[in-house]
Enzyme design. Structure first.
Site, PDB file in Angstrom:
ATOM      1  N   HIS A 206     -26.488  63.611  33.651  1.00 45.92           N
ATOM      2  CA  HIS A 206     -26.464  63.622  32.195  1.00 45.92           C
ATOM      3  C   HIS A 206     -26.025  64.957  31.581  1.00 45.92           C
ATOM      4  CE1 HIS A 206     -30.301  65.678  32.630  1.00 45.92           C
ATOM      5  NE2 HIS A 206     -30.203  66.043  31.366  1.00 45.92           N
TER       6      HIS A 206
HETATM    7  C1  UD1 Z   1     -31.532  66.416  26.145  1.00 47.65           C
HETATM    8  C2  UD1 Z   1     -31.750  67.910  26.405  1.00 47.65           C
HETATM    9  C3  UD1 Z   1     -31.573  68.195  27.894  1.00 47.65           C
HETATM   10  C4  UD1 Z   1     -32.476  67.298  28.721  1.00 47.65           C
HETATM   11  C5  UD1 Z   1     -32.191  65.853  28.357  1.00 47.65           C
HETATM   12  C6  UD1 Z   1     -33.082  64.898  29.113  1.00 47.65           C
HETATM   13  C7  UD1 Z   1     -31.099  69.537  24.673  1.00 47.65           C
HETATM   14  C8  UD1 Z   1     -30.078  70.510  24.281  1.00 47.65           C
HETATM   15  N1  UD1 Z   1     -30.769  68.731  25.713  1.00 47.65           N
HETATM   16  O1  UD1 Z   1     -30.189  66.125  26.457  1.00 47.65           O
HETATM   17  O2  UD1 Z   1     -31.919  69.541  28.150  1.00 47.65           O
HETATM   18  O3  UD1 Z   1     -32.208  67.523  30.088  1.00 47.65           O
HETATM   19  O4  UD1 Z   1     -32.427  65.682  26.947  1.00 47.65           O
HETATM   20  O5  UD1 Z   1     -32.767  63.572  28.833  1.00 47.65           O
HETATM   21  O6  UD1 Z   1     -32.157  69.503  24.088  1.00 47.65           O
HETATM   22  N2  UD1 Z   1     -29.913  58.947  22.917  1.00 47.65           N
HETATM   23  C9  UD1 Z   1     -30.431  57.677  22.895  1.00 47.65           C
HETATM   24  N3  UD1 Z   1     -31.797  57.547  22.844  1.00 47.65           N
HETATM   25  C10 UD1 Z   1     -32.622  58.596  22.797  1.00 47.65           C
HETATM   26  C11 UD1 Z   1     -32.084  59.892  22.806  1.00 47.65           C
HETATM   27  C12 UD1 Z   1     -30.735  60.064  22.887  1.00 47.65           C
HETATM   28  O7  UD1 Z   1     -29.713  56.694  22.940  1.00 47.65           O
HETATM   29  O8  UD1 Z   1     -33.836  58.397  22.740  1.00 47.65           O
HETATM   30  C13 UD1 Z   1     -28.448  59.137  23.009  1.00 47.65           C
HETATM   31  C14 UD1 Z   1     -27.805  59.504  21.693  1.00 47.65           C
HETATM   32  O9  UD1 Z   1     -26.564  58.886  21.631  1.00 47.65           O
HETATM   33  C15 UD1 Z   1     -27.616  61.004  21.811  1.00 47.65           C
HETATM   34  C16 UD1 Z   1     -27.372  61.180  23.311  1.00 47.65           C
HETATM   35  O10 UD1 Z   1     -28.189  60.180  23.930  1.00 47.65           O
HETATM   36  O11 UD1 Z   1     -26.574  61.458  21.033  1.00 47.65           O
HETATM   37  C17 UD1 Z   1     -27.759  62.534  23.838  1.00 47.65           C
HETATM   38  O12 UD1 Z   1     -29.110  62.851  23.456  1.00 47.65           O
HETATM   39  P1  UD1 Z   1     -29.536  64.381  23.152  1.00 47.65           P
HETATM   40  O13 UD1 Z   1     -30.998  64.431  22.880  1.00 47.65           O
HETATM   41  O14 UD1 Z   1     -28.625  64.950  22.126  1.00 47.65           O
HETATM   42  O15 UD1 Z   1     -29.199  65.137  24.468  1.00 47.65           O
HETATM   43  P2  UD1 Z   1     -29.516  64.772  25.976  1.00 47.65           P
HETATM   44  O16 UD1 Z   1     -28.211  64.654  26.679  1.00 47.65           O
HETATM   45  O17 UD1 Z   1     -30.477  63.621  26.080  1.00 47.65           O
END
Ligand code: UD1
Length: 367
Positions: A206
């Site tokens: 990820h």
């Molecule tokens: C975040 C953390 C990362 C951690 C990871 C674990 C930061 C900078 N990054 O990255 O350190 O390793 O979480 O998972 O804080 N989304 C969903 N459902 C959710 C959350 C996110 O569908 O509940 C999707 C959304 O499209 C979002 C994308 O996942 O834009 C990425 O989520 P985001 O929280 O921005 O970053 P992660 O890649 O999850």
């Protein structure tokens, strides 16, 4: 003593659960009012609610419901929502864990309001400023009053940055507290259909550096397809990665599934022949479980897992990934040891330090 205990994203939940519990088990005459704050950085059922259920965490007392966004948007929204919560509850401590955007946003907000901040999992450094987490770690540590570390290298990193020893406490690893508490339950769960213990691999991916560019993702998954031709690979797909998989062919040996909640995933990892990952926490969990781990990154902020654990940093060159996986399949996985103080008692040590600070503050006021 009043504390706001903050979590926002999936890996945070395992880190706060034992702290929340230790506040009650270690009270011993002290009083503590601990409010659980969920920033809402992760909000989907399978990225958040399922973890609360598996870990026996109560409903959050405060949910900031910020959701996804760019780094600036998400960080700013958390700060704007957390500030009034801090002003209303006037905590003695804000406790933040890990290195996600929620960690730095809440630390900065609290500190500017004059509230003391404790950072759990302080001092980890990848020295890679292209990682958003490295920026979050540096900023959070720079302003935190108490820095709780998972290993001696993290203590050294902080000392080199000029942090006074009085602020640093080497306590162990709260994510491993949770693993030790839950592994018995996890091992009782059946494996997904068709899997035999020790005869499958697990993949997680990820990191933006690996999945955001279609070319990088295709190269890594090319290596995974080759491994999947030799041994089944179970691939719980993170939402960030899912949105980028279109057009990439996965061989029949690679089984893409929805993100898993804590217990089924722990069960899957505990019986795997090997794990391939770009996660941080999984490097630590595999070391404690004694499962070989290949980390597909150029660096790690958790070098102890390579030095004494089961982790090997393999980078993202497809040939190297396949070669290292073949080495493990050929029976050459190395046995690892468990790092000092990863004994299931880190949260108790953290809470003991916080209670002792409260006693010191009380004595100073009386003097
Ligand atoms: C975040 C953390 C990362 C951690 C990871 C674990 C930061 C900078 N990054 O990255 O350190 O390793 O979480 O998972 O804080 N989304 C969903 N459902 C959710 C959350 C996110 O569908 O509940 C999707 C959304 O499209 C979002 C994308 O996942 O834009 C990425 O989520 P985001 O929280 O921005 O970053 P992660 O890649 O999850």
């Amino acid at each position: 003593m009043k504390c706001l205990l903050v979590a926002g994203a999936r890996p945070n939940f395992m880190k706060i659960a034992p702290i929340q519990r230790a506040f009650f088990s270690r009270r011993n005459g002290h009083s503590a009012d601990v409010l659980l704050v969920h920033t809402g950085q992760h909000y989907s059922r399978n990225m958040s609610d399922d973890f609360f259920r598996d870990l026996g965490l109560p409903e959050p007392d405060i949910n900031l419901e910020v959701g996804s966004g760019s780094h600036a948007e998400q960080t700013a929204r958390i700060m704007m929502a957390f500030e009034p919560a801090c002003q209303e509850h006037r905590p003695d401590w804000v406790i933040v864990v890990g290195d996600v955007n929620s960690t730095v946003a809440c630390a900065l907000t609290a500190k500017k309001l004059g509230v003391r901040v404790a950072h759990v999992e302080a001092g980890l450094r990848s020295r890679d400023m292209s990682m958003p987490e490295e920026i979050n770690r540096l900023c959070t540590d720079a302003i935190s009053d108490l820095l709780f570390t998972t290993d001696a290298a993290a203590v050294e990193n902080l000392r080199k940055e000029g942090v006074a020893d009085a602020r640093i406490h080497f306590v162990g690893n709260t994510m491993i507290d949770t693993l030790r508490q839950q592994i018995g339950r996890a091992r009782q769960l059946p494996l997904p259909d068709g899997l035999t213990p020790g005869q499958y691999a697990v993949l997680t991916l990820h990191r933006p550096a690996n999945v955001d560019s279609p070319d990088s993702l295709a190269l890594i998954l090319g290596a995974i397809n080759a491994i999947g031709d030799r041994i089944p690979v179970v691939f719980p797909v993170h939402p960030r990665t899912a949105s980028r998989l279109n057009g990439i062919e996965l061989h029949s040996g690679v089984r893409a599934v929805e993100p898993m909640s804590y217990l089924p995933f722990l069960s899957l990892v505990a019986s795997a022949r090997m794990v391939l990952t770009d996660s941080g926490g999984i490097q630590e969990e595999t070391t404690v479980l004694g499962v070989p781990c290949l980390t597909m990154r150029p660096n790690t902020e958790r070098p102890i897992t390579c030095e004494i654990g089961t982790n090997v940093l393999v980078g993202t060159d497809p040939q190297r990934i396949v070669r290292e996986a073949d080495w493990i399949l050929g029976g050459h996985a190395r046995a690892g040891a468990i790092p000092e103080k990863w004994d299931g008692r880190a949260a108790e040590r953290i809470v003991d330090v916080l209670f002792s600070q409260a006693v010191q503050a009380h004595c100073l006021v009386r003097e």
